[in-house]
Motif scaffolding. Structure first.
Motif, PDB file in Angstrom:
ATOM      1  N   ALA A 611     -21.220 -37.246  -0.615  1.00 60.60           N
ATOM      2  CA  ALA A 611     -22.180 -38.297  -0.260  1.00 60.60           C
ATOM      3  C   ALA A 611     -21.479 -39.647  -0.178  1.00 60.60           C
ATOM      4  CB  ALA A 611     -23.310 -38.331  -1.281  1.00 60.60           C
ATOM      5  N   ILE A 615     -20.251 -39.190   3.698  1.00 63.49           N
ATOM      6  CA  ILE A 615     -21.494 -39.543   4.401  1.00 63.49           C
ATOM      7  C   ILE A 615     -21.683 -41.062   4.501  1.00 63.49           C
ATOM      8  CG2 ILE A 615     -24.006 -39.205   4.463  1.00 63.49           C
ATOM      9  CD1 ILE A 615     -22.216 -36.649   4.916  1.00 63.49           C
ATOM     10  N   ILE A 662     -28.984 -42.977  -1.389  1.00 61.71           N
ATOM     11  CA  ILE A 662     -27.906 -42.039  -1.741  1.00 61.71           C
ATOM     12  C   ILE A 662     -27.072 -42.617  -2.879  1.00 61.71           C
ATOM     13  CG2 ILE A 662     -25.747 -40.973  -0.928  1.00 61.71           C
ATOM     14  CD1 ILE A 662     -27.066 -40.814   1.864  1.00 61.71           C
ATOM     15  N   ARG A 701     -29.574 -35.109  -1.211  1.00 62.22           N
ATOM     16  CA  ARG A 701     -29.467 -34.301  -0.008  1.00 62.22           C
ATOM     17  C   ARG A 701     -30.445 -34.769   1.073  1.00 62.22           C
ATOM     18  NH1 ARG A 701     -29.189 -28.062   0.977  1.00 62.22           N
ATOM     19  NH2 ARG A 701     -29.360 -28.175   3.222  1.00 62.22           N
ATOM     20  N   CYS A 704     -29.068 -37.717   2.862  1.00 62.59           N
ATOM     21  CA  CYS A 704     -27.891 -37.356   3.681  1.00 62.59           C
ATOM     22  C   CYS A 704     -28.345 -36.638   4.946  1.00 62.59           C
ATOM     23  CB  CYS A 704     -26.938 -36.454   2.896  1.00 62.59           C
ATOM     24  SG  CYS A 704     -26.134 -37.268   1.518  1.00 62.59           S
ATOM     25  N   GLU A 708     -27.855 -37.480   8.901  1.00 64.81           N
ATOM     26  CA  GLU A 708     -27.274 -36.556   9.885  1.00 64.81           C
ATOM     27  C   GLU A 708     -28.033 -36.642  11.206  1.00 64.81           C
ATOM     28  OE1 GLU A 708     -26.612 -32.439   8.516  1.00 64.81           O
ATOM     29  OE2 GLU A 708     -26.758 -31.796  10.610  1.00 64.81           O
TER      30      GLU A 708
END
Ligand code: ADP
Ligand code: MG
Length: 728
Positions: A611, A615, A662, A701, A704, A708
């Motif tokens: 993360a 990310i 995050i 998650r 993230c 995406e």
């Protein structure tokens, strides 16, 4: 940036073009690398062979001089196949198999090179095994454990090494592996089941448990998988947005097997057969990139060894085909996970499957006796069965996407339910001749016919009767089958011992006939097992409510489930049957708790890492592009730029929002982990990981995965679900 993912995608196209048509003979010499009974018979004199066979049949010790003869035969057989090394091969509680190779080469007293392999090397070895988990059984000062030959599982050649299946125990004789308790449980079950089978056939001298597992797994391109630290380190994806197409069309299930996968499967099967693993069935599973492999069933100890060997083989062969095998129970969220159905039954030395109805009413009474007693055992120990299959990874699978529900119930089908209903009506005590005839002709006499058409299946049932065996479906794909099988063998053994005591009590009445006594006991057992029988939809809300009302225990967490190993009921069960001492049980719980903690710890660290290091930087990079774009628009359009930059600015804001979530999520998760790590007691610690740390996995998650969807595809560093699942 992002090169690993794109390099992988490019490379994939080339790999595809290179798939060769593998050349394997359709039936390689089955078991040619196994020192099995046929080879043994060929290489020993008749007297020695008879002696070994007897010892194996009776489970008695093999004498040292006999072991010397077998060792010599093994060595000469192995040398003829260019084998130079041997190893004791065992299954420590790490979940993997272990081997430490020694060469046959040795030096004589006069320093001459000789080859040596005798009975003592066959029978016992002393691996310096201080790093295997022992759950506190071995203190470091007595760190050594030793391995001892298991003559019931034949030695085999793997690579150029002779592998000798062994148990692994501490110097004080306590089990440090999966095989030791399994063997103890099969011997307890053998005795208990033989005693009952003798009611029906005096010629029954031995009863073996049989196991046929169905191994589900995912296969993903290895280079693509390398772009994902989570797959490499944890065996599952810790993030990844669902692919637009998943398994909703059901077009993968039983579909034609992709050529590259088929090449892998063929090579795997080829090597499995040579090793004596009787693989038979292969097919595509429900989820994209998911497959299944199943063998012909075998005696449970051998079948467990074969499953452990197969998983090792799978990894090796996959590597050759540039695949990564995922044996994790839930490698991808939102689609099916992988199980390992354990098909279990009982077989006599006379070749009768005790869970298969026969041709005569008496045979069927025998069938019903074993059938009902197995269910009664499951009823009594449902929580223990659950404890035998829980883990951090299976916890993610159970109860979602077609996996069985984490409440143990037994499915038997409509027709057998009807049989039980009728049997429950029999009168107490001695049956009248009419009642008995009626029962034999119209109820149990009809069983084979009804089972023939009894094809209804209930995929969500965790424990189902499927015609001639029980299928324990809650078992996870990564689990060593010995865990659930040791429990199942033990609980059935206990139940059969109990049953026999009760029948014997009836038989003290000289007027009571054997079948009357059995009918009476079965009738009572049917009343008892009602609670665990369930035929409906395991996913319905009403069942979960009903199950709780019935007193069944829905799984809440792995640590909670593991407690059952330490309950008074379980401790007594295992102690009475000599399967586990209390100390051994406590050690196992400690190890399982530790595994749980470590798994979550590694997952948490990996997630935090990806993360923050993959990310967030990627999102910032893309956000900078957007900022440049907005700045440019401002330059061109001056004060009216907002008209054109509105959406970009919104995106910039949303990205910042997710980044913040995050980053704070990771910080909080780390703080919780630190707190949990200070807890001394492993149960409390595992619980803290479950309730305080794990929930952050989902929130981190979530954000993230949202990123995406927002960030430029060409910048995204991790292989996406659609690529992992559909590129091969
Ligand atoms: P399904 O997917 O419908 O459950 P499969 O044919 O894939 O059926 O798997 C059946 C499994 O049951 C195989 O592994 C087979 O070896 C096993 N099996 C069949 N008979 C027995 C038995 N008597 N004891 C143990 N396992 C058995
Ligand atoms: Mg099955």
């Amino acid at each position: 940036m992002n090169s690993i993912r794109f390099d992988a995608l490019n490379k994939l196209a080339k790999t595809k073009a290179k798939i060769s048509d593998a050349e394997y003979s359709t039936s390689p010499q089955y078991a040619q690398n196994v020192f099995n009974d046929i080879v043994l018979q060929r290489s020993l004199n008749q007297q020695a062979y008879n002696e070994v066979s007897k010892a194996i049949f009776k489970g008695t010790k093999i004498s040292r001089s006999l072991a010397d003869q077998i060792a010599a035969a093994m060595k000469s057989w192995a040398s003829s196949k260019n084998v130079t090394h041997y190893t004791h091969w065992f299954q420590p509680l790490t979940g993997a198999t272990a081997e430490k190779h020694e060469s046959f080469f040795d030096l004589s007293n006069t320093s001459e090179a000789i080859e040596r392999f005798d009975g003592s090397q066959l029978v016992q070895q002393d691996p310096d095994a201080s790093s295997f988990p022992s759950g506190g059984i071995r203190n470091t000062f007595e760190a050594r454990g030793y391995t001892a030959w298991d003559p019931t599982s034949p030695a085999f050649i793997y690579g150029n090494t002779l592998c000798i299946p062994t148990i692994f125990v501490s110097y004080t004789g306590e089990a440090l592996d999966y095989k030791t308790p399994l063997l103890r449980s099969t011997s307890a079950l053998d005795k208990a089941a033989t005693d009952i089978a003798k009611f029906f056939d005096k010629n029954t001298l031995k009863v073996l448990a049989t196991l046929g597992w169905e191994q589900e797994y995912f296969l993903v391109d290895r280079t693509l998988a390398t772009s994902r630290p989570d797959l490499i380190l944890t065996g599952r994806t810790l993030m990844g947005h669902e692919s637009s197409k998943g398994q909703q069309l059901n077009d993968h299930y039983f579909g034609s097997i992709p050529p590259r996968v088929l090449a892998f499967m063929q090579e795997l099967e080829h090597h499995s057969l040579i090793l004596g693993i009787p693989v038979k069935t292969r097919h595509n599973e429900v989820a994209p990139a998911q497959f299944e492999l199943a063998p012909i069933y075998e005696e449970v100890n051998l079948s467990v060894d074969h499953n452990a060997l197969l998983t090792d083989l799978m990894n090796k062969i996959a590597e050759k085909h540039n695949f990564t095998v995922l044996l994790h129970e839930k490698p991808f969220s939102g689609i099916n996970g992988s199980g390992k159905h354990n098909n279990w039954s009982l077989k006599t030395n006379t070749g009768i499957n005790l869970l298969s109805p026969g041709k005569t009413p008496m045979n069927n009474l025998q069938f019903l006796t074993f059938f009902i007693n197995t269910i009664a055992a499951v009823m009594k120990h449902e929580s223990l069965l659950q404890a035998s299959i829980v883990s951090a990874s299976n916890e993610l699978r159970l109860g979602t996407d077609e996996a069985p529900l984490p409440i143990i119930s037994v499915f038997i089908g409509e027709q057998l339910t009807e049989v039980l209903n009728n049997l429950e009506q029999v009168s107490k005590g001695k049956l009248s001749p009419k009642e008995k005839t009626d029962l034999k002709l119209n109820v149990i006499g009809k069983i084979p016919e009804i089972l023939l058409d009894n094809t209804d299946r209930n995929r969500t049932s965790p424990f189902a009767f499927t015609g001639n065996k029980f299928e324990f479906r809650a078992v996870g794909s990564k689990t060593n089958c010995a865990k659930p099988m040791t429990v199942l063998n033990s609980i059935v053994a206990e139940q059969l011992i109990d049953f026999k005591k009760k029948v014997d009590l009836h038989l003290q009445n000289p007027k009571m006939k054997k079948d009357d006594a059995i009918f009476n006991e079965l009738r009572d057992s049917i009343k008892y097992i009602r609670t665990i029988l369930f035929e409906g939809d395991g996913y319905s809300e009403s069942w979960i409510k009903q199950a709780k009302k019935r007193g069944l225990s829905p799984l809440t967490s792995t640590p909670d489930a593991l407690k059952e190993y330490s309950s008074k009921k379980s401790v007594e069960l295992f102690k009475n049957l000599n399967v586990f001492s209390k100390r051994e049980l406590d050690a196992r719980v400690e190890i399982d708790l530790q595994q749980y903690i470590l798994t979550l710890q590694i997952e948490g660290r990996t997630l935090g890492d990806i993360a923050r290091n993959h990310i967030i930087p990627t999102a910032i990079q893309y956000q900078n592009t957007l900022i440049e774009n907005v700045k440019g628009l401002k330059e061109i359009y001056d004060s009216s730029f907002e008209m054109y930059a509105k959406e970009q600015m919104l995106l910039i804001e949303r990205i910042s929002g997710h980044i913040e979530q995050i980053n704070t999520g990771v910080s909080k998760m780390i703080a919780e982990r630190k707190k949990a790590n200070l807890i001394e007691d492993n149960f409390d610690k595992a619980n803290a990981y479950h309730t305080q740390v794990k929930p952050y996995f989902d929130t981190i998650r979530y954000h993230c995965d949202k990123l995406e969807l927002l960030v430029d595809n060409s910048k995204w560093p991790l292989a996406k679900y659609r690529e992992l699942l559909f590129s091969r």
